[in-house]
Write a protein that holds these residues in place. Structure first.
Motif, PDB file in Angstrom:
ATOM      1  N   SER A  11       0.844  -1.188   0.000  1.00  0.00           N
ATOM      2  CA  SER A  11       0.000   0.000   0.000  1.00  0.00           C
ATOM      3  C   SER A  11       0.882   1.241   0.000  1.00  0.00           C
ATOM      4  O   SER A  11       2.096   1.155   0.263  1.00  0.00           O
ATOM      5  CB  SER A  11      -0.908   0.005   1.230  1.00  0.00           C
ATOM      6  OG  SER A  11      -0.125   0.197   2.403  1.00  0.00           O
ATOM      7  N   ILE A  12       0.281   2.392  -0.246  1.00  0.00           N
ATOM      8  CA  ILE A  12       1.050   3.634  -0.282  1.00  0.00           C
ATOM      9  C   ILE A  12       1.685   3.921   1.080  1.00  0.00           C
ATOM     10  O   ILE A  12       2.845   4.369   1.152  1.00  0.00           O
ATOM     11  CB  ILE A  12       0.167   4.832  -0.718  1.00  0.00           C
ATOM     12  CG1 ILE A  12       0.989   6.115  -0.807  1.00  0.00           C
ATOM     13  CG2 ILE A  12      -1.022   4.996   0.205  1.00  0.00           C
ATOM     14  CD1 ILE A  12       2.075   6.071  -1.856  1.00  0.00           C
ATOM     15  N   GLU A  13       0.974   3.613   2.170  1.00  0.00           N
ATOM     16  CA  GLU A  13       1.541   3.856   3.501  1.00  0.00           C
ATOM     17  C   GLU A  13       2.697   2.913   3.795  1.00  0.00           C
ATOM     18  O   GLU A  13       3.681   3.291   4.429  1.00  0.00           O
ATOM     19  CB  GLU A  13       0.451   3.726   4.568  1.00  0.00           C
ATOM     20  CG  GLU A  13      -0.489   4.919   4.645  1.00  0.00           C
ATOM     21  CD  GLU A  13       0.258   6.235   4.837  1.00  0.00           C
ATOM     22  OE1 GLU A  13       1.220   6.258   5.650  1.00  0.00           O
ATOM     23  OE2 GLU A  13      -0.097   7.219   4.188  1.00  0.00           O
ATOM     24  N   GLU A  14       2.572   1.668   3.331  1.00  0.00           N
ATOM     25  CA  GLU A  14       3.673   0.709   3.523  1.00  0.00           C
ATOM     26  C   GLU A  14       4.912   1.160   2.748  1.00  0.00           C
ATOM     27  O   GLU A  14       6.043   1.052   3.236  1.00  0.00           O
ATOM     28  CB  GLU A  14       3.233  -0.679   3.056  1.00  0.00           C
ATOM     29  CG  GLU A  14       2.231  -1.340   4.007  1.00  0.00           C
ATOM     30  CD  GLU A  14       1.679  -2.640   3.460  1.00  0.00           C
ATOM     31  OE1 GLU A  14       1.336  -3.534   4.268  1.00  0.00           O
ATOM     32  OE2 GLU A  14       1.574  -2.772   2.211  1.00  0.00           O
ATOM     33  N   LYS A  15       4.700   1.684   1.556  1.00  0.00           N
ATOM     34  CA  LYS A  15       5.822   2.187   0.749  1.00  0.00           C
ATOM     35  C   LYS A  15       6.479   3.377   1.439  1.00  0.00           C
ATOM     36  O   LYS A  15       7.718   3.481   1.478  1.00  0.00           O
ATOM     37  CB  LYS A  15       5.342   2.587  -0.638  1.00  0.00           C
ATOM     38  CG  LYS A  15       4.899   1.415  -1.513  1.00  0.00           C
ATOM     39  CD  LYS A  15       4.366   1.897  -2.848  1.00  0.00           C
ATOM     40  CE  LYS A  15       3.886   0.732  -3.703  1.00  0.00           C
ATOM     41  NZ  LYS A  15       3.332   1.194  -4.995  1.00  0.00           N
ATOM     42  N   ARG A  16       5.666   4.257   1.984  1.00  0.00           N
ATOM     43  CA  ARG A  16       6.207   5.444   2.664  1.00  0.00           C
ATOM     44  C   ARG A  16       7.028   5.025   3.891  1.00  0.00           C
ATOM     45  O   ARG A  16       8.106   5.562   4.147  1.00  0.00           O
ATOM     46  CB  ARG A  16       5.056   6.379   3.071  1.00  0.00           C
ATOM     47  CG  ARG A  16       4.488   7.171   1.907  1.00  0.00           C
ATOM     48  CD  ARG A  16       3.110   7.746   2.245  1.00  0.00           C
ATOM     49  NE  ARG A  16       3.102   8.554   3.430  1.00  0.00           N
ATOM     50  CZ  ARG A  16       3.228   9.888   3.458  1.00  0.00           C
ATOM     51  NH1 ARG A  16       3.398  10.544   2.304  1.00  0.00           N
ATOM     52  NH2 ARG A  16       3.178  10.555   4.587  1.00  0.00           N
ATOM     53  N   THR A  17       6.482   4.072   4.632  1.00  0.00           N
ATOM     54  CA  THR A  17       7.185   3.595   5.839  1.00  0.00           C
ATOM     55  C   THR A  17       8.528   2.972   5.481  1.00  0.00           C
ATOM     56  O   THR A  17       9.558   3.246   6.121  1.00  0.00           O
ATOM     57  CB  THR A  17       6.316   2.569   6.584  1.00  0.00           C
ATOM     58  OG1 THR A  17       5.093   3.193   6.967  1.00  0.00           O
ATOM     59  CG2 THR A  17       7.042   2.050   7.822  1.00  0.00           C
ATOM     60  N   ARG A  18       8.520   2.128   4.450  1.00  0.00           N
ATOM     61  CA  ARG A  18       9.759   1.455   4.055  1.00  0.00           C
ATOM     62  C   ARG A  18      10.784   2.438   3.498  1.00  0.00           C
ATOM     63  O   ARG A  18      11.990   2.279   3.707  1.00  0.00           O
ATOM     64  CB  ARG A  18       9.450   0.373   3.018  1.00  0.00           C
ATOM     65  CG  ARG A  18       8.629  -0.774   3.592  1.00  0.00           C
ATOM     66  CD  ARG A  18       8.577  -1.945   2.645  1.00  0.00           C
ATOM     67  NE  ARG A  18       7.762  -3.034   3.177  1.00  0.00           N
ATOM     68  CZ  ARG A  18       7.739  -4.264   2.676  1.00  0.00           C
ATOM     69  NH1 ARG A  18       8.503  -4.559   1.612  1.00  0.00           N
ATOM     70  NH2 ARG A  18       6.981  -5.194   3.203  1.00  0.00           N
TER      71      ARG A  18
END
Length: 205
Positions: A8-15
């Motif tokens: 997800s976009i939030e998972e990408k941002r976190t990583r």
């Protein structure tokens, strides 16, 4: 075997933030485009958009040096950003809580005097009866409206105008009959029969 779900976009941002925090280094876009897919599983096509969203939110700093853009983010800044966000959310929560309490207070105040007591039921019944009486009286007023002096005067004036108009047309018809008799020698009875004029045709009294 089910297909692997994408990030997800939030998972990408976190990583992506992990890349900065773990290395504590400064990168160019091309560096991130190499590291993100390989180490964090972020597709190369979305790297630029994810990075820009972090810059827009103030989580990643950027600066242009010469012809190149450099990006960096340190845990201390992220911590401060989260703390500011937390304070902002706490402030909003306090405001909403106050609004809720104020609304609840207004609701309680509005209930005063509206309890379903015997007195309230009696007053409601009386109000309904009075409204029905009002509607009945309005119907009676309409029934006796013709007796109103103003209405009678309006009718009298309308009758007068209609009478004058009718007599003007009677004048015109008599004039045409007189002309026809002089011009063609017609008799009254023949003219009346031809044009459907009653034998007792005359002015309105």
């Amino acid at each position: 075997m089910s297909k692997k779900r994408g990030l997800s976009i939030e998972e990408k941002r976190t990583r992506m933030m992990e890349i900065f925090f773990e290395s504590k280094d400064v990168f160019q876009l091309k560096d991130i485009e190499k590291i993100a897919p390989k180490e964090k599983g972020i597709t190369s096509m979305s790297v630029k958009d994810v990075l820009q969203s972090l810059v827009d939110d103030g989580m990643v700093d950027t600066d242009r040096i010469g012809t190149s853009n450099y990006f960096w983010a340190f845990p201390s800044k992220a911590l401060h950003a989260r703390e500011r966000k937390l304070e902002e959310l706490k402030k909003q929560l306090a405001e909403y809580t106050q609004k809720k309490e104020s609304l609840q207070e207004n609701i309680e105040k509005s209930k005063i005097g509206r309890q379903n007591t015997a007195e309230r039921a009696a007053l409601t019944k009386e109000l309904t009866a009075l409204r029905q009486k009002k509607d009945q009286l309005k119907l009676e007023i309409e029934t006796y409206k013709e007796c109103d002096p103003d209405v009678i005067e309006e009718i009298r004036q309308a009758n007068k105008v209609a009478k004058e108009a009718a007599n003007r047309w009677t004048d015109n018809i008599f004039s045409v009959k007189s002309w026809a008799k002089r011009k063609f020698g017609f008799e009254d009875s023949k003219i009346n029969k031809t044009f459907g004029i009653p034998e007792d045709f005359d002015y309105v009294d």
